[in-house]
Design a protein around this motif. Structure first.
Motif, PDB file in Angstrom:
ATOM      1  N   PHE A 180       0.853  -1.177   0.000  1.00 16.45           N
ATOM      2  CA  PHE A 180       0.000   0.000   0.000  1.00 16.45           C
ATOM      3  C   PHE A 180       0.897   1.239   0.000  1.00 16.45           C
ATOM      4  O   PHE A 180       1.631   1.476   0.958  1.00 16.45           O
ATOM      5  N   GLU A 181       0.826   1.999  -1.085  1.00 23.55           N
ATOM      6  CA  GLU A 181       1.684   3.169  -1.228  1.00 23.55           C
ATOM      7  C   GLU A 181       0.862   4.457  -1.170  1.00 23.55           C
ATOM      8  O   GLU A 181      -0.351   4.452  -1.395  1.00 23.55           O
ATOM      9  N   VAL A 182       1.551   5.547  -0.884  1.00 23.81           N
ATOM     10  CA  VAL A 182       0.922   6.857  -0.773  1.00 23.81           C
ATOM     11  C   VAL A 182       1.605   7.805  -1.743  1.00 23.81           C
ATOM     12  O   VAL A 182       2.826   7.752  -1.918  1.00 23.81           O
ATOM     13  N   ALA A 183       0.822   8.653  -2.383  1.00 28.30           N
ATOM     14  CA  ALA A 183       1.371   9.623  -3.334  1.00 28.30           C
ATOM     15  C   ALA A 183       0.924  11.023  -2.958  1.00 28.30           C
ATOM     16  O   ALA A 183      -0.137  11.218  -2.355  1.00 28.30           O
ATOM     17  N   ARG A 184       1.737  11.964  -3.317  1.00 25.88           N
ATOM     18  CA  ARG A 184       1.405  13.379  -3.125  1.00 25.88           C
ATOM     19  C   ARG A 184       0.815  13.916  -4.418  1.00 25.88           C
ATOM     20  O   ARG A 184       1.491  13.967  -5.448  1.00 25.88           O
ATOM     21  N   LEU A 185      -0.450  14.288  -4.383  1.00 22.74           N
ATOM     22  CA  LEU A 185      -1.141  14.777  -5.565  1.00 22.74           C
ATOM     23  C   LEU A 185      -1.049  16.290  -5.639  1.00 22.74           C
ATOM     24  O   LEU A 185      -1.498  17.002  -4.741  1.00 22.74           O
ATOM     25  N   ASP A 186      -0.461  16.771  -6.737  1.00 22.58           N
ATOM     26  CA  ASP A 186      -0.357  18.202  -6.981  1.00 22.58           C
ATOM     27  C   ASP A 186      -1.736  18.789  -7.266  1.00 22.58           C
ATOM     28  O   ASP A 186      -2.495  18.276  -8.078  1.00 22.58           O
ATOM     29  N   MET A 187      -2.037  19.867  -6.562  1.00 23.74           N
ATOM     30  CA  MET A 187      -3.255  20.621  -6.818  1.00 23.74           C
ATOM     31  C   MET A 187      -2.875  22.082  -6.995  1.00 23.74           C
ATOM     32  O   MET A 187      -1.764  22.480  -6.621  1.00 23.74           O
ATOM     33  N   GLU A 188      -3.762  22.861  -7.561  1.00 20.89           N
ATOM     34  CA  GLU A 188      -3.448  24.266  -7.752  1.00 20.89           C
ATOM     35  C   GLU A 188      -3.221  24.924  -6.390  1.00 20.89           C
ATOM     36  O   GLU A 188      -4.110  24.998  -5.564  1.00 20.89           O
ATOM     37  N   GLY A 189      -2.001  25.375  -6.156  1.00 23.94           N
ATOM     38  CA  GLY A 189      -1.691  26.053  -4.915  1.00 23.94           C
ATOM     39  C   GLY A 189      -1.251  25.143  -3.787  1.00 23.94           C
ATOM     40  O   GLY A 189      -0.986  25.626  -2.687  1.00 23.94           O
ATOM     41  N   PRO A 205      -8.398  -4.237   8.545  1.00 21.62           N
ATOM     42  CA  PRO A 205      -7.993  -2.964   9.144  1.00 21.62           C
ATOM     43  C   PRO A 205      -6.559  -2.560   8.801  1.00 21.62           C
ATOM     44  O   PRO A 205      -6.231  -1.376   8.773  1.00 21.62           O
ATOM     45  N   GLU A 206      -5.718  -3.557   8.513  1.00 18.78           N
ATOM     46  CA  GLU A 206      -4.316  -3.254   8.217  1.00 18.78           C
ATOM     47  C   GLU A 206      -4.156  -2.402   6.959  1.00 18.78           C
ATOM     48  O   GLU A 206      -3.183  -1.655   6.827  1.00 18.78           O
ATOM     49  N   SER A 207      -5.087  -2.496   6.025  1.00 17.65           N
ATOM     50  CA  SER A 207      -4.967  -1.756   4.769  1.00 17.65           C
ATOM     51  C   SER A 207      -4.967  -0.256   5.019  1.00 17.65           C
ATOM     52  O   SER A 207      -4.040   0.469   4.630  1.00 17.65           O
ATOM     53  N   ALA A 208      -6.011   0.233   5.668  1.00 18.98           N
ATOM     54  CA  ALA A 208      -6.102   1.663   5.954  1.00 18.98           C
ATOM     55  C   ALA A 208      -5.030   2.095   6.946  1.00 18.98           C
ATOM     56  O   ALA A 208      -4.485   3.200   6.848  1.00 18.98           O
ATOM     57  N   ARG A 209      -4.703   1.226   7.890  1.00 19.84           N
ATOM     58  CA  ARG A 209      -3.677   1.565   8.868  1.00 19.84           C
ATOM     59  C   ARG A 209      -2.322   1.761   8.188  1.00 19.84           C
ATOM     60  O   ARG A 209      -1.567   2.688   8.487  1.00 19.84           O
ATOM     61  N   GLU A 210      -2.002   0.873   7.245  1.00 17.81           N
ATOM     62  CA  GLU A 210      -0.747   0.990   6.505  1.00 17.81           C
ATOM     63  C   GLU A 210      -0.704   2.281   5.703  1.00 17.81           C
ATOM     64  O   GLU A 210       0.332   2.957   5.644  1.00 17.81           O
ATOM     65  N   LEU A 211      -1.823   2.654   5.103  1.00 20.66           N
ATOM     66  CA  LEU A 211      -1.860   3.901   4.335  1.00 20.66           C
ATOM     67  C   LEU A 211      -1.738   5.111   5.249  1.00 20.66           C
ATOM     68  O   LEU A 211      -1.058   6.083   4.925  1.00 20.66           O
ATOM     69  N   MET A 212      -2.397   5.073   6.405  1.00 23.40           N
ATOM     70  CA  MET A 212      -2.248   6.164   7.364  1.00 23.40           C
ATOM     71  C   MET A 212      -0.796   6.318   7.779  1.00 23.40           C
ATOM     72  O   MET A 212      -0.246   7.423   7.818  1.00 23.40           O
TER      73      MET A 212
END
Length: 348
Positions: A180-189, A205-212
């Motif tokens: 489970f990976e996390v990305a930074r999404l560019d938004m205006e500003g 529960p481990e899925s969301a916990r890993e993303l958190m």
């Protein structure tokens, strides 16, 4: 369960003004490297989510045309990101049990650089809209159930394959994802830190916990199963315990029962529970109909809530969770012959 809510209304507007998208490399598209997580600039205050709750024809070309059309509608509504249901490419068509049928089903899989996927990259760039599209991805051995997050410049920022495949059913014909990976999404500003789960990942529960733990503020969940009732309660719990917003997009009737939803992860007010009741974190829930539903999430409020409240990672005791780190079957009653526990097939 609280009554169905109405999403925050935003007047329709033309897509944001945009700068020219960066040039794309030739060959298969490459995912952006995710920067180290750090302080937010505070400029982006809201995230406008378009929940594209749709019915499928099962035909990839028809689903492509419909998917592109709803993304255009999402941009017209002022959305920052459009989210499609699980495996939209083939409408989550079931894999037959017979060998010949299974082979035909697997042949429907497409590569990440396939024109079907690239059409969404072009749409994202043209519309200045981030898009989460989903497809049956070609993969060594057997396909994957994949979600691809494309930013508003038409660039891939996160490609996620479903980890918790339903191995007791049709998804035994799939290769499970690895992490489970996390990305930074560019938004205006500014930006928002996003993760992805797919359908049955919610059951663990481990899925969301890993993303958190990876830094996700918002989790996007493409879905393809009945959602009213207990499964909705699971999402409520995942959002509450991680102080993470969760946006789920399901198929409409007659494919499934809709009930796409957004939980913002915030349960307590600054002064606790002034009326003796927790705050309802469900900010939007659809019925079963087909539509592009818009819901607005306050990132400012979520970030302030995470700084002051006690869930999430602040008071965990990881050293006490030794069984969570073990791949051994711990309870005999759960020992199943069809389990692919710990099995991972890597590319190449």
């Amino acid at each position: 369960m609280s009554a169905v809510r109405v999403a925050v209304c935003i007047p329709a507007r033309v897509p944001h003004g945009r700068t020219a998208p960066p040039s794309r490399p030739t060959g298969a598209p490459q995912e952006k490297r995710v920067p180290a997580f750090g302080p937010h600039n505070g400029v982006v205050t809201d995230l406008r989510l378009a929940l594209c709750q749709l019915a499928s024809s099962g035909d990839p070309q028809a689903n492509l045309d419909k998917g592109l059309a709803v993304c255009s509608r999402a941009a017209e509504k002022g959305a920052d990101i459009a989210i499609l249901p699980e495996m939209w490419h083939i409408g989550y068509a079931p894999c037959p049990d017979d060998e010949a049928g299974r082979a035909r089903w697997q042949e429907m899989a497409i590569a990440r650089h396939d024109p079907w996927v690239s059409a969404f990259r072009k749409a994202a760039s043209d519309l200045n809209l981030a898009i989460l599209t989903t497809f049956l991805e070609r993969w060594p051995g057997s396909p994957r159930n994949t979600a691809l997050l494309i930013d508003r410049h038409g660039q891939d920022v996160l490609c996620y394959a479903k980890v918790h495949t339903c191995d007791w059913g049709m998804e035994k014909a799939l290769t499970p994802g690895e992490s489970f990976e996390v990305a930074r999404l560019d938004m205006e500003g500014g930006f928002v830190d996003l993760g992805v789960m797919i359908c049955a990942d919610r059951e663990f529960p481990e899925s969301a916990r890993e993303l958190m733990l990876g830094g996700a503020e918002v989790i996007l969940v493409p879905n393809a199963c009945p959602m009213a009732g207990e499964r909705s309660y699971q999402l409520r719990s995942r959002a509450f315990e991680n102080m993470t917003a969760i946006a789920t997009v399901n198929y409409s009737a007659p494919d499934q029962d809709g009930h796409s939803s957004v939980f913002d992860g915030m349960v307590f007010e600054k002064n606790g529970q002034p009326n003796g009741q927790p705050r309802d974190q469900l900010i939007f829930e659809a019925g079963d109909g087909e539509d592009v539903y818009l819901a607005t999430l306050s990132l400012d409020a979520l970030r302030e809530y995470r700084r002051r409240e006690t869930m999430g990672d602040a008071y965990r005791k990881p050293s006490a969770y030794r069984r969570l780190m073990s791949d051994e079957q711990g309870v005999p009653v759960f020992d199943r012959s069809d389990s692919r526990r710990g099995s991972v097939i890597t590319e190449g």
